[in-house]
Motif scaffolding. Sequence first.
Motif, short mmCIF file in Angstrom:
data_model
loop_
_atom_site.label_atom_id
_atom_site.label_comp_id
_atom_site.label_asym_id
_atom_site.label_seq_id
_atom_site.Cartn_x
_atom_site.Cartn_y
_atom_site.Cartn_z
N MET A 34 -11.24 1.85 10.50
CA MET A 34 -10.06 2.71 10.84
C MET A 34 -9.71 3.25 11.89
O MET A 34 -11.04 3.66 12.90
CB MET A 34 -10.37 4.11 9.96
CG MET A 34 -9.60 5.15 9.71
SD MET A 34 -10.09 6.10 8.51
CE MET A 34 -8.19 6.86 7.80
N PRO A 35 -8.78 3.57 12.72
CA PRO A 35 -8.59 4.14 14.35
C PRO A 35 -8.60 5.45 14.04
O PRO A 35 -8.80 6.08 12.90
CB PRO A 35 -7.31 3.99 14.28
CG PRO A 35 -6.31 3.22 13.08
CD PRO A 35 -7.41 3.38 12.05
N ILE A 36 -9.39 5.72 15.25
CA ILE A 36 -9.97 6.90 15.90
C ILE A 36 -8.56 8.30 15.36
O ILE A 36 -7.72 7.57 15.93
CB ILE A 36 -10.02 7.24 17.11
CG1 ILE A 36 -11.80 6.78 16.49
CG2 ILE A 36 -11.27 8.95 17.07
CD1 ILE A 36 -12.82 6.82 15.64
N ASN A 37 -8.68 9.62 14.92
CA ASN A 37 -7.47 9.95 14.87
C ASN A 37 -7.69 11.53 15.82
O ASN A 37 -9.13 11.78 15.86
CB ASN A 37 -7.10 10.12 13.54
CG ASN A 37 -7.62 11.01 12.92
OD1 ASN A 37 -9.09 11.71 12.52
ND2 ASN A 37 -7.86 10.74 10.94
N ASN A 38 -6.84 12.13 14.91
CA ASN A 38 -7.26 13.82 15.88
C ASN A 38 -7.95 14.29 15.61
O ASN A 38 -8.92 15.17 16.13
CB ASN A 38 -5.74 14.28 16.30
CG ASN A 38 -5.27 14.24 17.13
OD1 ASN A 38 -5.36 13.01 18.07
ND2 ASN A 38 -3.52 13.99 17.05
N LYS A 39 -8.32 14.61 14.14
CA LYS A 39 -9.40 15.21 13.29
C LYS A 39 -10.71 14.76 13.43
O LYS A 39 -11.21 15.83 14.10
CB LYS A 39 -8.62 14.85 11.83
CG LYS A 39 -9.64 15.30 10.76
CD LYS A 39 -8.98 15.46 9.35
CE LYS A 39 -10.19 17.00 8.87
NZ LYS A 39 -10.01 16.71 7.31
N GLN A 40 -10.78 13.70 13.95
CA GLN A 40 -11.88 13.16 14.26
C GLN A 40 -12.06 14.02 15.57
O GLN A 40 -14.14 13.94 15.75
CB GLN A 40 -12.45 11.43 13.88
CG GLN A 40 -12.12 11.15 12.83
CD GLN A 40 -12.05 9.25 12.10
OE1 GLN A 40 -10.17 8.85 13.48
NE2 GLN A 40 -12.75 9.11 11.69
N LEU A 41 -11.74 13.63 16.64
CA LEU A 41 -11.87 14.06 17.82
C LEU A 41 -12.56 15.19 17.69
O LEU A 41 -13.11 16.72 18.35
CB LEU A 41 -11.02 14.23 18.71
CG LEU A 41 -10.03 12.77 19.46
CD1 LEU A 41 -8.98 12.48 20.86
CD2 LEU A 41 -11.27 11.93 20.38
N HIS A 42 -11.77 16.20 16.84
CA HIS A 42 -12.09 17.93 16.52
C HIS A 42 -13.00 17.77 16.28
O HIS A 42 -13.88 19.21 16.37
CB HIS A 42 -10.93 18.52 15.74
CG HIS A 42 -9.64 18.97 16.69
ND1 HIS A 42 -9.38 20.12 17.37
CD2 HIS A 42 -8.12 18.25 16.12
CE1 HIS A 42 -8.48 19.23 18.20
NE2 HIS A 42 -7.43 18.18 17.12
N SER A 43 -13.82 17.04 15.02
CA SER A 43 -15.02 17.35 14.93
C SER A 43 -16.42 16.07 15.79
O SER A 43 -17.68 16.92 15.50
CB SER A 43 -15.10 16.32 13.10
OG SER A 43 -14.63 15.41 13.25
N LEU A 44 -16.05 15.80 16.15
CA LEU A 44 -17.41 14.83 16.96
C LEU A 44 -16.37 15.44 19.04
O LEU A 44 -15.80 13.97 18.87
CB LEU A 44 -16.92 13.41 16.79
CG LEU A 44 -18.24 13.64 15.81
CD1 LEU A 44 -17.99 12.27 15.17
CD2 LEU A 44 -19.65 13.51 15.80
N PRO A 45 -15.93 15.95 19.41
CA PRO A 45 -15.51 16.01 20.72
C PRO A 45 -16.34 15.28 21.87
O PRO A 45 -17.41 15.16 21.92
CB PRO A 45 -15.63 17.65 21.17
CG PRO A 45 -16.29 18.22 20.21
CD PRO A 45 -16.45 17.26 19.06
#
Length: 149
Positions: free
Chosen positions: A1-12
């Motif tokens: 599954m591609p990385i999305n903006n929500k994942q970036l917020h949880s694991l910056p």
Amino acid sequence: MPINNKQLHSLPISAEYCIEVPFFDLDPMQIVWHGNYIKYFEEARCQLLRKIDYDYPQMKASGFYWPIIDIRVKYVNPARYGQKLRCIATLKECENRLLIDYRIEDQETGKKLSKGHSIQVAVTADEFEMQLISPTVLSQKLEDYYASL
């Protein structure tokens, strides 16, 4: 599954660039000339892109350029000659664009000197055709980065 903006917020993903302000970066008021903050942002951004193995040479090799289409700076406190600065770049969005936040602070005290952000979009290296979603190569680089943690 591609990385999305929500994942970036949880694991910056962040990187930093440190510099001692050189004399030639000053303006006539003996503070860092406003345009040099963009240079410091660029150095921190390159550190961030290297961290995910997608710096400018890798971008070009993947068939894409990522020009900056918007950059903002807010000046909070002036930086001065000899001051040790830390510029922190943090990837905030990756799905349709690269949105990177910046913070420049005094390295010793942590006092905020400036903040800002830049926005980059992918364009094909051959035709300069703008991509409405980020190329899969970016998502793969981010997945590889997270897998290596």
